[in-house]
Write a protein that holds these residues in place. Structure first.
Motif, PDB file in Angstrom:
ATOM      1  N   LEU A  33      11.037  10.085  -2.008  1.00  0.00           N
ATOM      2  CA  LEU A  33       9.669  10.386  -1.589  1.00  0.00           C
ATOM      3  C   LEU A  33       9.301   9.607  -0.328  1.00  0.00           C
ATOM      4  O   LEU A  33       8.656  10.138   0.580  1.00  0.00           O
ATOM      5  CB  LEU A  33       8.691  10.066  -2.715  1.00  0.00           C
ATOM      6  CG  LEU A  33       8.664  11.035  -3.900  1.00  0.00           C
ATOM      7  CD1 LEU A  33       7.739  10.510  -4.988  1.00  0.00           C
ATOM      8  CD2 LEU A  33       8.224  12.428  -3.459  1.00  0.00           C
ATOM      9  N   ALA A  34       9.723   8.356  -0.269  1.00  0.00           N
ATOM     10  CA  ALA A  34       9.426   7.528   0.904  1.00  0.00           C
ATOM     11  C   ALA A  34      10.029   8.134   2.169  1.00  0.00           C
ATOM     12  O   ALA A  34       9.465   8.013   3.261  1.00  0.00           O
ATOM     13  CB  ALA A  34       9.938   6.116   0.691  1.00  0.00           C
ATOM     14  N   SER A  35      11.177   8.804   2.024  1.00  0.00           N
ATOM     15  CA  SER A  35      11.830   9.388   3.196  1.00  0.00           C
ATOM     16  C   SER A  35      11.044  10.564   3.765  1.00  0.00           C
ATOM     17  O   SER A  35      11.258  10.960   4.913  1.00  0.00           O
ATOM     18  CB  SER A  35      13.249   9.833   2.836  1.00  0.00           C
ATOM     19  OG  SER A  35      13.234  10.991   2.009  1.00  0.00           O
ATOM     20  N   PHE A  36      10.124  11.132   2.973  1.00  0.00           N
ATOM     21  CA  PHE A  36       9.317  12.259   3.430  1.00  0.00           C
ATOM     22  C   PHE A  36       8.049  11.817   4.159  1.00  0.00           C
ATOM     23  O   PHE A  36       7.329  12.648   4.716  1.00  0.00           O
ATOM     24  CB  PHE A  36       8.918  13.153   2.250  1.00  0.00           C
ATOM     25  CG  PHE A  36      10.081  13.793   1.532  1.00  0.00           C
ATOM     26  CD1 PHE A  36      11.152  14.309   2.239  1.00  0.00           C
ATOM     27  CD2 PHE A  36      10.093  13.865   0.148  1.00  0.00           C
ATOM     28  CE1 PHE A  36      12.226  14.904   1.582  1.00  0.00           C
ATOM     29  CE2 PHE A  36      11.147  14.461  -0.523  1.00  0.00           C
ATOM     30  CZ  PHE A  36      12.223  14.980   0.195  1.00  0.00           C
TER      31      PHE A  36
ATOM     32  N   ILE B  31       0.830  -1.201   0.000  1.00  0.00           N
ATOM     33  CA  ILE B  31       0.000   0.000   0.000  1.00  0.00           C
ATOM     34  C   ILE B  31       0.865   1.252   0.000  1.00  0.00           C
ATOM     35  O   ILE B  31       0.589   2.216  -0.723  1.00  0.00           O
ATOM     36  CB  ILE B  31      -0.964  -0.019   1.205  1.00  0.00           C
ATOM     37  CG1 ILE B  31      -1.876  -1.242   1.129  1.00  0.00           C
ATOM     38  CG2 ILE B  31      -1.795   1.259   1.254  1.00  0.00           C
ATOM     39  CD1 ILE B  31      -2.757  -1.442   2.348  1.00  0.00           C
ATOM     40  N   ARG B  32       1.923   1.259   0.773  1.00  0.00           N
ATOM     41  CA  ARG B  32       2.839   2.397   0.822  1.00  0.00           C
ATOM     42  C   ARG B  32       3.437   2.666  -0.555  1.00  0.00           C
ATOM     43  O   ARG B  32       3.532   3.814  -0.996  1.00  0.00           O
ATOM     44  CB  ARG B  32       3.918   2.103   1.854  1.00  0.00           C
ATOM     45  CG  ARG B  32       4.984   3.177   2.033  1.00  0.00           C
ATOM     46  CD  ARG B  32       6.100   2.598   2.908  1.00  0.00           C
ATOM     47  NE  ARG B  32       7.175   3.533   3.135  1.00  0.00           N
ATOM     48  CZ  ARG B  32       7.299   4.291   4.207  1.00  0.00           C
ATOM     49  NH1 ARG B  32       6.362   4.249   5.146  1.00  0.00           N
ATOM     50  NH2 ARG B  32       8.336   5.091   4.372  1.00  0.00           N
ATOM     51  N   ASP B  33       3.831   1.605  -1.247  1.00  0.00           N
ATOM     52  CA  ASP B  33       4.407   1.754  -2.585  1.00  0.00           C
ATOM     53  C   ASP B  33       3.373   2.281  -3.577  1.00  0.00           C
ATOM     54  O   ASP B  33       3.701   3.038  -4.503  1.00  0.00           O
ATOM     55  CB  ASP B  33       4.970   0.420  -3.077  1.00  0.00           C
ATOM     56  CG  ASP B  33       6.169  -0.053  -2.263  1.00  0.00           C
ATOM     57  OD1 ASP B  33       6.821   0.807  -1.640  1.00  0.00           O
ATOM     58  OD2 ASP B  33       6.436  -1.269  -2.245  1.00  0.00           O
ATOM     59  N   ALA B  34       2.123   1.890  -3.384  1.00  0.00           N
ATOM     60  CA  ALA B  34       1.053   2.382  -4.265  1.00  0.00           C
ATOM     61  C   ALA B  34       0.884   3.884  -4.110  1.00  0.00           C
ATOM     62  O   ALA B  34       0.668   4.606  -5.098  1.00  0.00           O
ATOM     63  CB  ALA B  34      -0.259   1.666  -3.958  1.00  0.00           C
ATOM     64  N   ALA B  35       0.961   4.390  -2.878  1.00  0.00           N
ATOM     65  CA  ALA B  35       0.826   5.832  -2.653  1.00  0.00           C
ATOM     66  C   ALA B  35       1.944   6.589  -3.366  1.00  0.00           C
ATOM     67  O   ALA B  35       1.705   7.631  -3.999  1.00  0.00           O
ATOM     68  CB  ALA B  35       0.851   6.131  -1.156  1.00  0.00           C
ATOM     69  N   ILE B  36       3.166   6.070  -3.308  1.00  0.00           N
ATOM     70  CA  ILE B  36       4.305   6.720  -3.971  1.00  0.00           C
ATOM     71  C   ILE B  36       4.155   6.646  -5.480  1.00  0.00           C
ATOM     72  O   ILE B  36       4.375   7.633  -6.201  1.00  0.00           O
ATOM     73  CB  ILE B  36       5.624   6.069  -3.508  1.00  0.00           C
ATOM     74  CG1 ILE B  36       5.836   6.315  -2.007  1.00  0.00           C
ATOM     75  CG2 ILE B  36       6.800   6.591  -4.322  1.00  0.00           C
ATOM     76  CD1 ILE B  36       6.970   5.520  -1.403  1.00  0.00           C
TER      77      ILE B  36
END
Length: 354
Positions: free
Chosen positions: A277-280, A251-256
């Motif tokens: 982006l994930a770091s933000f 799900i996290r990867d989908a948001a990115i």
């Protein structure tokens, strides 16, 4: 028996029909003044909420001209708080308190507090007034029997949003029926009809869910990143970048992924890599939004991720892509609920601390 000082009747009136008018009229027989709170006053148009607060207020004023002129019928907006019953109850209490003190002290009373007035919640058999009473135990109850069976605004909307609209004259007052006929000739109705037809066909094509989506709440220097929806449902409304989660995707990867596809977010030299982006993402602020009626498409559960970008004078570059008509930064103070798709305002309100 003396009349109750103030009645309170809560409804969405999408549209106002004779069942509503019957409850209002019978309640006015038992109270000095009736406060009608018009719910969902802050949402964008869709097939479930097709009429604005101003349009519904006009329906009520037209149906009860004399009572409004005499100050016996008081109409006020009531916003939705989809994810907080507490916030909704608090708003009802604030609105009623302000209106009772304003109109009560202005009609023969001076310097009275709320406790000096009798207040009763009005309702009728088919609605959720028994549930409301549990939220307002300090108020009395006025139950009015309906003369119109189980016919509802939902039935009116289902008959209305058709290629040849059916305006059910037997359940609508003449003024409301005429308003609906005129409204059906406009471009707004055609857009809502297109959306209603899309939503009616959606379950047959995609199923009823539950579906899983991911949304990106991206903030930077007092701004939020939003896209304009280029297709129905919600064509022309602002929305958070986001979409459905792929079968083999976290799900996290989908948001990115959706954030990059819909906004092409970059630093002026190129798109920001997924790892950056994930770091933000502020993991502690990730939240599930799962109100059963949050989407008219079906049961859609979304996971919202807060991306807090570095504070800087020059915002990251963005450009609309995928099914977004455009992507832009908006000042947080310039957006309002009626600009946003589905429950995205509620998500922003919760995630961005508005």
């Amino acid at each position: 028996m003396d009349k109750i000082d103030f009645g309170v009747f809560i409804g969405r009136f999408q549209p106002l029909h004779l069942g509503h008018e019957h409850v209002i009229a019978r309640t006015l027989d038992q109270v000095e003044r009736l406060i009608v709170l018009v719910g969902s006053a802050n949402v964008a148009r869709d097939p479930r909420n097709p009429f604005t607060y101003a349009e519904r207020e006009a329906m009520l004023r037209a149906a009860f001209r004399h009572e409004v002129a005499q100050g016996r019928l008081i109409i006020a907006p009531l916003d939705d708080h989809l994810y907080s019953d507490t916030a909704w109850v608090a708003q009802v209490q604030r609105n009623v308190r302000a209106l009772v003190l304003e109109h009560g002290n202005g009609h023969g009373f001076q310097n009275h507090g709320l406790a000096d007035f009798r207040v009763a919640l009005a309702g009728y058999g088919k609605d959720a007034s028994s549930y409301y009473l549990k939220l307002f135990p300090e108020w009395e109850s006025l139950q009015v029997d309906s003369q119109y069976g189980t016919f509802s605004s939902t039935d009116v909307r289902q008959r209305y949003f058709q290629r040849i609209p059916d305006v059910p004259q037997t359940i609508l007052s003449a003024g409301v029926a005429e308003f609906l006929r005129a409204f059906a000739l406009g471009e707004t109705f055609r857009g809502l009809l297109e959306e209603a037809e899309y939503l009616a066909a959606y379950p047959a094509q995609w199923g009823a869910g539950p579906f899983v989506t991911a949304d990106a709440v991206v903030v930077q220097s007092g701004h939020i990143l939003l896209v304009e929806r280029g297709q129905v449902p919600g064509k022309g409304l602002l929305a958070l970048p986001g979409g459905f989660v792929n079968p083999a995707e976290r799900i996290r990867d989908a948001a990115i992924r959706e954030l990059r596809e819909e906004t092409a977010i970059g630093d002026g030299k190129g798109q920001i890599p997924p790892a950056m982006l994930a770091s933000f993402i502020e993991d502690a602020r990730t939240r599930v939004f799962d109100a059963p009626n949050r989407s008219l498409r079906g049961r859609i559960i979304t996971h919202a991720f807060l991306f807090r970008l570095p504070e800087r004078r020059k915002l990251f570059t963005v450009k609309g892509g995928d099914d977004a008509a455009h992507a832009r930064w908006y000042r947080l103070g310039e957006i309002s609920p009626d600009m946003l798709f589905e429950d995205h305002w509620a998500i922003i309100e919760a995630m961005a601390d508005l």
